[in-house]
Design a protein around this motif. Sequence first.
Motif, short mmCIF file in Angstrom:
data_model
loop_
_atom_site.label_atom_id
_atom_site.label_comp_id
_atom_site.label_asym_id
_atom_site.label_seq_id
_atom_site.Cartn_x
_atom_site.Cartn_y
_atom_site.Cartn_z
N SER A 119 0.83 -1.21 0.00
CA SER A 119 0.00 0.00 0.00
C SER A 119 0.86 1.26 0.00
O SER A 119 0.57 2.22 -0.72
N VAL A 176 -12.01 -1.98 -4.55
CA VAL A 176 -12.50 -2.48 -3.26
C VAL A 176 -11.40 -3.20 -2.52
O VAL A 176 -11.18 -2.99 -1.32
N ASP A 178 -8.14 -2.91 -2.78
CA ASP A 178 -7.12 -1.96 -2.31
C ASP A 178 -7.64 -1.12 -1.15
O ASP A 178 -6.95 -0.91 -0.16
N GLY A 179 -8.86 -0.65 -1.30
CA GLY A 179 -9.44 0.19 -0.27
C GLY A 179 -9.65 -0.57 1.04
O GLY A 179 -9.41 -0.05 2.13
N LEU A 180 -10.08 -1.80 0.92
CA LEU A 180 -10.29 -2.62 2.13
C LEU A 180 -8.98 -2.88 2.84
O LEU A 180 -8.93 -2.98 4.07
N VAL A 182 -6.54 -0.84 3.17
CA VAL A 182 -6.25 0.32 4.01
C VAL A 182 -7.13 0.31 5.25
O VAL A 182 -6.65 0.52 6.37
N GLN A 183 -8.39 0.04 5.05
CA GLN A 183 -9.29 -0.02 6.20
C GLN A 183 -8.86 -1.10 7.18
O GLN A 183 -8.88 -0.90 8.40
N MET A 185 -5.84 -2.33 7.57
CA MET A 185 -4.60 -1.95 8.25
C MET A 185 -4.90 -1.06 9.45
O MET A 185 -4.26 -1.16 10.49
N GLN A 186 -5.87 -0.18 9.26
CA GLN A 186 -6.22 0.73 10.34
C GLN A 186 -7.01 0.02 11.43
O GLN A 186 -6.90 0.33 12.60
N ASP A 187 -7.83 -0.93 11.01
CA ASP A 187 -8.65 -1.67 11.96
C ASP A 187 -8.68 -3.14 11.56
O ASP A 187 -9.45 -3.54 10.69
N VAL A 190 -11.65 -5.51 10.42
CA VAL A 190 -12.32 -5.47 9.12
C VAL A 190 -12.15 -6.81 8.41
O VAL A 190 -11.05 -7.35 8.34
N THR A 195 -16.25 -9.03 3.05
CA THR A 195 -16.85 -7.86 2.41
C THR A 195 -16.80 -7.98 0.89
O THR A 195 -17.78 -7.71 0.20
N ALA B 126 -1.90 4.00 9.60
CA ALA B 126 -2.38 2.67 9.97
C ALA B 126 -1.66 2.19 11.22
O ALA B 126 -2.21 1.45 12.02
N HIS B 133 -3.44 8.49 13.75
CA HIS B 133 -4.19 7.23 13.76
C HIS B 133 -5.64 7.45 14.20
O HIS B 133 -6.58 7.03 13.52
N THR B 168 -22.28 -2.77 5.71
CA THR B 168 -21.29 -3.35 4.78
C THR B 168 -21.24 -2.55 3.49
O THR B 168 -20.16 -2.29 2.94
N ALA B 175 -14.45 1.91 0.53
CA ALA B 175 -13.29 1.22 -0.03
C ALA B 175 -13.12 1.55 -1.51
O ALA B 175 -12.00 1.79 -1.99
N VAL B 176 -14.21 1.56 -2.23
CA VAL B 176 -14.13 1.88 -3.66
C VAL B 176 -13.57 3.29 -3.85
O VAL B 176 -12.68 3.51 -4.68
N ASP B 178 -11.67 5.06 -1.86
CA ASP B 178 -10.24 5.10 -1.51
C ASP B 178 -9.40 4.39 -2.57
O ASP B 178 -8.34 4.87 -2.98
N GLY B 179 -9.86 3.22 -2.98
CA GLY B 179 -9.12 2.45 -3.97
C GLY B 179 -9.03 3.17 -5.30
O GLY B 179 -7.99 3.16 -5.97
#
Lengths: 212, 212
Positions: A119, A176, A178-180, A182-183, A185-187, A190, A195, B126, B133, B168, B175-176, B178-179
């Motif tokens: 990422s 999706v 790629d974006g997931l 990041v999400q 990594m932060q939490d 997830v 998803t 992250a 954070h 969800t 996610a979309v 961000d991606g």
Amino acid sequence: MAQAQQGRRGSYAKGIAKREEILERALEVIAREGYRGASVKELAEAVGLSQAGLLHYFDSKEELFTEILRKRDEVDLAHYAPADGPAAPPFPADLDLIPTYLELIRHNAEVPGLVQLFSRMAVDAADPSHPAHAFFLGRSAALRAVFAEALTKLQDDGRLTTAIDADTLARIFQAVADGLQVQWMQDPDVDMAGTMSALFDALSTTPTQTQR
Amino acid sequence: MAQAQQGRRGSYAKGIAKREEILERALEVIAREGYRGASVKELAEAVGLSQAGLLHYFDSKEELFTEILRKRDEVDLAHYAPADGPAAPPFPADLDLIPTYLELIRHNAEVPGLVQLFSRMAVDAADPSHPAHAFFLGRSAALRAVFAEALTKLQDDGRLTTAIDADTLARIFQAVADGLQVQWMQDPDVDMAGTMSALFDALSTTPTQTQR
DNA sequence: GTCTATACTCGGATAGAC
DNA sequence: GTCTATCCGAGTATAGAC
């Protein structure tokens, strides 16, 4: 100038074996211990060399880390492409692509360091002058191409919505994923695969669920 | 210790106005000139101060850049939330959320530097020990909450698929977005808003298209 | 081929003058 | 409040011994 040099710059047959070995070790270490803006020195020690020793095999830090990502694709491809001829990295054009992809996503959740590295580099490499820029563009396009092909088949079989063309769908799935990441990594709670799977099901025309 | 300090640490009423002014200038500069791992010094000069002068208003580089992102949300909210009471940043819980969101995405395509900064920080933050954070976690959750609420309404009205629960779905749209930003940074030809819109349409139950 | 040692650059932070 | 000057650490890259 004309001799066969199959590795990267200036590496003759001798060094390339070691190079690969280094990359494999690096993958293990990063996967296990994470990547937090790792320096060459840190990685070198983890791999059992000095900083200078490691840079003996790679021209620069950027090249090193790019090669690590390339190697990662290589091993992922080998692992998730059971029967392979010369398939296009990082995925084969086989039919059961979606479940396979979900498997890979689940696997990614086991190697946080590699996800972080990927990422981070993906963002940095957005700059056209970044050494890994071409790598990411190519990888990204190849991935979408394989996806688009598989999705087209699903559409032709009437199993997937035709409300969106396959190319755009491929781009969406990629985004999706790629974006997931990041999400996630932060939490870490997830559920990336779940998803993704939910979205796929929602876009499927048959009541059949993707086998998780 | 007990006196009213509404700004951040150690800044009394006097400084906070200037602080805001600095942040606004920074937004303009980054939006226009891009962000490529910008240093405090670069930003300082662009803003008309020395490096030390700029850091007089912020405790550290990380705090500075986090505040820039916060300010960005603030102005975006002000601009895209026509009638607002105390709505939750970064978006109001209004009904026409999807078209508004598409508008914002289109706007983002005009400010590449801010997208770069955001994406870069999102990855760096992250790490739980990163100063930003909490900011990202909170922002992310707030955004999803607003989305989930709006999407639930759409589902209740029978205008959106109920194959996926609203929470969800909200996560997927996030996610979309961000991606797609990453894809767009790498290849500016990517149509972020168009792709988002296509996905939304495909998940809508009515034949009506989102007004682009 | 690998190491130690070092050079060099960059960037953030801080001290102190004005 | 803002500047100049300086310090310091980190990190990459390279030179040279072994």
